[in-house]
Design a protein around this motif. Structure first.
Motif, short mmCIF file in Angstrom:
data_model
loop_
_atom_site.label_atom_id
_atom_site.label_comp_id
_atom_site.label_asym_id
_atom_site.label_seq_id
_atom_site.Cartn_x
_atom_site.Cartn_y
_atom_site.Cartn_z
N VAL A 1 1.49 28.90 -20.70
CA VAL A 1 1.07 27.67 -21.70
C VAL A 1 2.47 27.23 -21.93
CG1 VAL A 1 0.17 27.55 -23.98
CG2 VAL A 1 -0.88 29.41 -22.40
N LEU A 2 2.48 25.78 -21.94
CA LEU A 2 3.65 25.22 -22.15
C LEU A 2 3.43 24.75 -23.67
CD1 LEU A 2 4.27 23.03 -19.23
CD2 LEU A 2 5.50 25.10 -19.67
N VAL A 3 4.58 24.91 -24.54
CA VAL A 3 4.60 24.32 -25.93
C VAL A 3 5.79 23.31 -26.07
CG1 VAL A 3 4.33 24.75 -28.25
CG2 VAL A 3 3.38 26.32 -26.68
N ARG B 1 9.17 22.07 -15.68
CA ARG B 1 9.25 20.56 -15.80
C ARG B 1 8.23 20.29 -14.73
NH1 ARG B 1 11.42 17.78 -20.01
NH2 ARG B 1 12.53 19.20 -21.14
N ALA B 2 8.11 20.85 -13.79
CA ALA B 2 6.94 20.28 -12.55
C ALA B 2 5.63 21.00 -13.08
CB ALA B 2 7.26 21.15 -11.50
N GLN B 3 5.54 21.69 -13.95
CA GLN B 3 4.24 21.99 -14.51
C GLN B 3 3.88 21.08 -15.64
OE1 GLN B 3 3.42 26.04 -16.11
NE2 GLN B 3 2.06 25.51 -17.24
N LEU B 4 4.98 20.71 -16.14
CA LEU B 4 4.66 19.53 -17.39
C LEU B 4 4.17 18.32 -16.75
CD1 LEU B 4 4.94 18.53 -20.20
CD2 LEU B 4 7.33 17.85 -19.64
N GLU B 5 4.75 17.84 -15.52
CA GLU B 5 4.46 16.62 -14.86
C GLU B 5 2.93 16.63 -14.47
OE1 GLU B 5 5.80 13.73 -14.30
OE2 GLU B 5 7.41 14.49 -15.72
N GLN B 6 2.32 18.02 -14.41
CA GLN B 6 1.19 18.07 -13.98
C GLN B 6 -0.10 18.42 -14.76
OE1 GLN B 6 -0.10 17.65 -10.59
NE2 GLN B 6 2.00 16.87 -10.23
N ARG B 7 0.31 18.41 -16.16
CA ARG B 7 -0.43 18.57 -17.19
C ARG B 7 -1.51 17.71 -17.23
NH1 ARG B 7 3.81 15.22 -18.58
NH2 ARG B 7 3.38 13.78 -20.32
N PRO B 8 -2.63 18.12 -18.15
CA PRO B 8 -3.90 17.31 -17.97
C PRO B 8 -3.68 15.94 -18.70
CG PRO B 8 -4.30 19.38 -18.67
CD PRO B 8 -2.89 19.47 -18.65
N ASP C 1 1.65 20.07 -29.74
CA ASP C 1 0.60 20.81 -29.22
C ASP C 1 0.98 21.69 -27.87
OD1 ASP C 1 -0.81 19.84 -31.56
OD2 ASP C 1 -1.71 18.22 -30.43
N PRO C 2 0.22 22.67 -27.88
CA PRO C 2 0.14 23.60 -26.71
C PRO C 2 -0.40 23.01 -25.56
CG PRO C 2 -1.06 24.85 -28.33
CD PRO C 2 -0.77 23.50 -29.06
N ILE C 3 0.03 23.11 -24.25
CA ILE C 3 -0.68 22.72 -23.29
C ILE C 3 -1.18 23.88 -22.30
CG2 ILE C 3 -0.35 21.19 -21.00
CD1 ILE C 3 1.97 20.13 -22.30
N TRP C 4 -2.51 23.91 -22.47
CA TRP C 4 -3.13 25.26 -21.90
C TRP C 4 -3.72 24.92 -20.36
CZ3 TRP C 4 -3.85 29.74 -24.73
CH2 TRP C 4 -3.58 29.52 -26.24
N PRO C 5 -3.45 25.97 -19.64
CA PRO C 5 -4.05 25.86 -18.17
C PRO C 5 -5.35 25.97 -18.11
CG PRO C 5 -3.39 28.11 -18.39
CD PRO C 5 -2.60 27.24 -19.71
N SER C 6 -6.04 25.21 -17.32
CA SER C 6 -7.64 25.36 -17.13
C SER C 6 -8.15 26.58 -16.69
CB SER C 6 -7.80 24.13 -16.00
OG SER C 6 -7.56 22.89 -16.16
#
Length: 282
Positions: free
Chosen positions: A127-129, A187-194, A101-106
């Motif tokens: 957007v991270l997928v 990878r840093a953005q992934l760590e901050q995912r919702p 599932d994609p990880i959308w920014p707020s």
């Protein structure tokens, strides 16, 4: 009045307010619109990359899709807004790739005159997928092809389509995986995912009221809520979508079968935390 009738009445009200608010803008921008030779592609583009340029079968990687919006313009997140439709992606990959599932920014709240509230993206958003290269995939080149569909707005709103592609090499276990220049950033953005909202967390409380839901975070100083398309119809996102302090109450138009679904942005003295919530009233 039936539920269908109430929804129709509310939609008509929103449309009337949107026409009232946006009609003046369109009239004032007619000359600019007529002079515009292109559609939304002139104001929004997408780019893509991965966190690894070479990786092993069975490993997980990240596909990054950058939404690049021209200054002064905005596009819409894939949730509920009063006007506009959310940006969407069609991602084509070989069978050796399993997309998650994609990880959308707020998004940000974009309040316009006439009581119109949209949830939008400006600037550059990523957007991270996450994806997995399936086990036993032989040495090969994997290509990701992304097609985007969106609406981009300033004084006028223009539909647009975009595309991007990126690739990586699947290598055998004897070869090293190779990071791209954006590996650490992604990878840093992934760590901050919702985080997934957990109503059983000791620091959180979710209370269902007759036609409302109240969310409390023990250390919060501000709470914002962005409803997605699974959320039940709300009375007023403008009034209920943000609150100072540690309590946010959201009102629904109906008291039965309530679903609170979307993104929460919670500000605390330690920083901002994002949550994905999908809770059903008992």
């Amino acid at each position: 009045m039936s539920q269908c009738g109430k929804r129709t009445e509310r939609m008509q009200s929103v449309i009337k307010r949107a026409i009232g608010a946006l009609g003046l803008v369109v009239v004032a921008s007619t000359t600019a619109a007529e002079a515009q030779p292109m559609g939304g592609e002139a104001h929004l583009s997408i780019e893509s990359t991965t966190d690894l340029s070479s990786m092993h079968a069975g490993e997980t990687g990240l596909l990054a899709i950058d939404i690049i919006v021209q200054e002064g313009w905005h596009t819409y997140w894939p949730g509920i807004s009063d006007t506009g439709y959310g940006i969407s992606f069609d991602i084509d990959t070989p069978d050796s790739v399993e997309l998650k599932d994609p990880i959308w920014p707020s998004p940000e709240r974009y309040l316009q005159r006439g009581g119109i509230l949209d949830h939008t993206y400006e600037g550059t958003q990523t957007v991270l997928v996450p994806f997995v290269i399936r086990e036993n995939t032989p040495d090969s080149v994997v290509v990701f092809t992304i097609k985007a569909n969106y609406l981009v707005c300033d004084q006028v709103c223009l539909p647009g389509k975009g595309s991007a592609s990126t690739s990586l090499h699947v290598v055998d276990d004897a070869s090293e995986q190779v990071q791209t220049s954006r590996y650490d950033e992604l990878r840093a953005q992934l760590e901050q995912r919702p985080q997934a909202f957990n109503a059983k967390d000791a620091a959180v409380r979710l209370q269902w009221i007759s036609k409302a839901a109240a969310i409390m975070f023990r250390d919060a100083t501000r709470i914002e809520f962005y409803p997605d398309n699974e959320c039940s119809e709300l009375e007023s996102v403008i009034e209920d979508g943000q609150a100072e302090g540690n309590r946010l109450e959201v009102r629904f138009t109906e008291s039965e079968n309530k679903v609170l679904s979307g993104r929460l942005r919670v500000t605390t003295p330690e920083g901002v935390v994002h949550y994905d919530i999908n809770e059903h009233a008992l």
